[in-house]
Design an enzyme around this catalytic site. Structure first.
Site, mmCIF file in Angstrom:
data_model
loop_
_atom_site.group_PDB
_atom_site.id
_atom_site.type_symbol
_atom_site.label_atom_id
_atom_site.label_comp_id
_atom_site.label_asym_id
_atom_site.label_seq_id
_atom_site.Cartn_x
_atom_site.Cartn_y
_atom_site.Cartn_z
ATOM 1 N N GLU A 167 -4.803 -1.679 -4.105
ATOM 2 C CA GLU A 167 -6.278 -2.031 -3.626
ATOM 3 C C GLU A 167 -6.397 -3.458 -4.310
ATOM 4 O O GLU A 167 -6.781 -3.536 -5.587
ATOM 5 C CB GLU A 167 -7.193 -0.990 -4.380
ATOM 6 C CG GLU A 167 -7.131 0.261 -3.821
ATOM 7 C CD GLU A 167 -8.156 1.054 -3.865
ATOM 8 O OE1 GLU A 167 -8.784 1.550 -2.953
ATOM 9 O OE2 GLU A 167 -8.733 1.328 -4.799
ATOM 10 N N GLY A 173 -15.181 -3.153 -1.433
ATOM 11 C CA GLY A 173 -16.589 -3.096 -1.200
ATOM 12 C C GLY A 173 -17.111 -4.254 -0.755
ATOM 13 O O GLY A 173 -18.349 -4.598 -0.749
#
Ligand code: PGA
Length: 252
Positions: A167, A173
């Site tokens: 990630e 986000g």
């Protein structure tokens, strides 16, 4: 052939009722998909309602964190055995939000990995570079360091109970995702690192997930990559419609 994994990280979102209802919807879709693993990581307080919803279905349940001690005077913490007792089979370890906001260093991440594996939980270890590190062209070094430190005193046999989630922090986000090519490149590096530390067989078998702004529009391209074996989804896993689009991606 590595079975694809679609995992949802609900982070600090959803009420008990909302989590139970969302899990009900996930179960309905997952019941018709037998060629992929579906895994939910609700908040601790929502685990019970999700457990009820997924019971008897193929959907699996995990905690977002654990503490590395077995039990005792650690106010506010949750142990591996407590997660198992609540119906969890999996746990996330080393998510970048834990590393950055809660100062989890390499040693803490390694202790958590080992405790979870020792008690019989399957571990999804998260790794990934920050924007600064990417701009300094040290992504590979950062990811290899994170892997080497997390794998200290872990055996090849235990690795069959681990997944790696790559990630990139700058993609979490933010709506920006790593290009499928970039993701594949880092995933290949992760697989090579596992082969170097352990062996080829272990490296071939381990599932490496991508996480960071995964959505319906990019799932197909990401999953088409040779070394992308699944996705860990935050924002888009919080609604049944957006998560079902991701869960139902087509396997070629
Ligand atoms: P995101 O989060 O999908 O909202 O980018 C992913 C994650 O942090 O696991």
């Amino acid at each position: 052939m590595r079975v694809p994994v679609i995992a949802a990280n609900w982070k600090m979102n959803l009420s008990v009722k909302e989590a139970g209802e969302l899990a009900d919807s996930v179960v309905k879709i997952a019941n018709s998909l037998d060629d992929r693993e579906v895994l939910l990581f609700p908040g601790f307080l929502q685990i019970a309602s999700v457990f009820v919803a997924i019971h008897g279905s193929p959907v699996q349940l995990g905690g977002q964190n654990l503490y590395f001690e077995e039990k005792g005077a650690f106010t506010g913490e949750i142990s591996a055995l407590q997660l198992i007792d609540s119906g969890c089979t999996h746990v996330l370890v080393g998510h970048s939000e834990r590393r950055h906001y809660f100062n989890e260093d390499y040693e803490v991440v390694n202790k958590k990995v080992r405790r979870a594996l020792e008690e019989g939980l399957k571990v999804m270890l998260c790794v990934g570079e920050s924007l600064e590190e990417r701009e300094q062209n040290i992504t590979e070094m950062v990811v290899v360091d994170q892997l080497e430190s997390a794998f200290a005193k872990v055996s090849a046999k235990q690795l069959s109970n681990m997944y790696i989630a790559y990630e990139p922090i700058w993609a979490i986000g933010t709506g920006k995702n790593a290009s499928p090519d970039d993701a594949n490149h880092v995933h290949e590096l992760i697989r090579r690192t596992v082969a170097r530390i352990f062996n080829e067989k272990t490296a071939d078998a381990i599932r490496i997930l991508y996480g960071g702004s995964v959505k319906g529009e990019n799932i197909q391209d990401l999953m088409a990559q040779e070394h992308v074996d699944g996705v860990l989804v935050g924002g888009a896993s919080l609604r049944a419609d957006t998560f079902s689009e991701i869960m139902s991606f087509k396997i070629d």
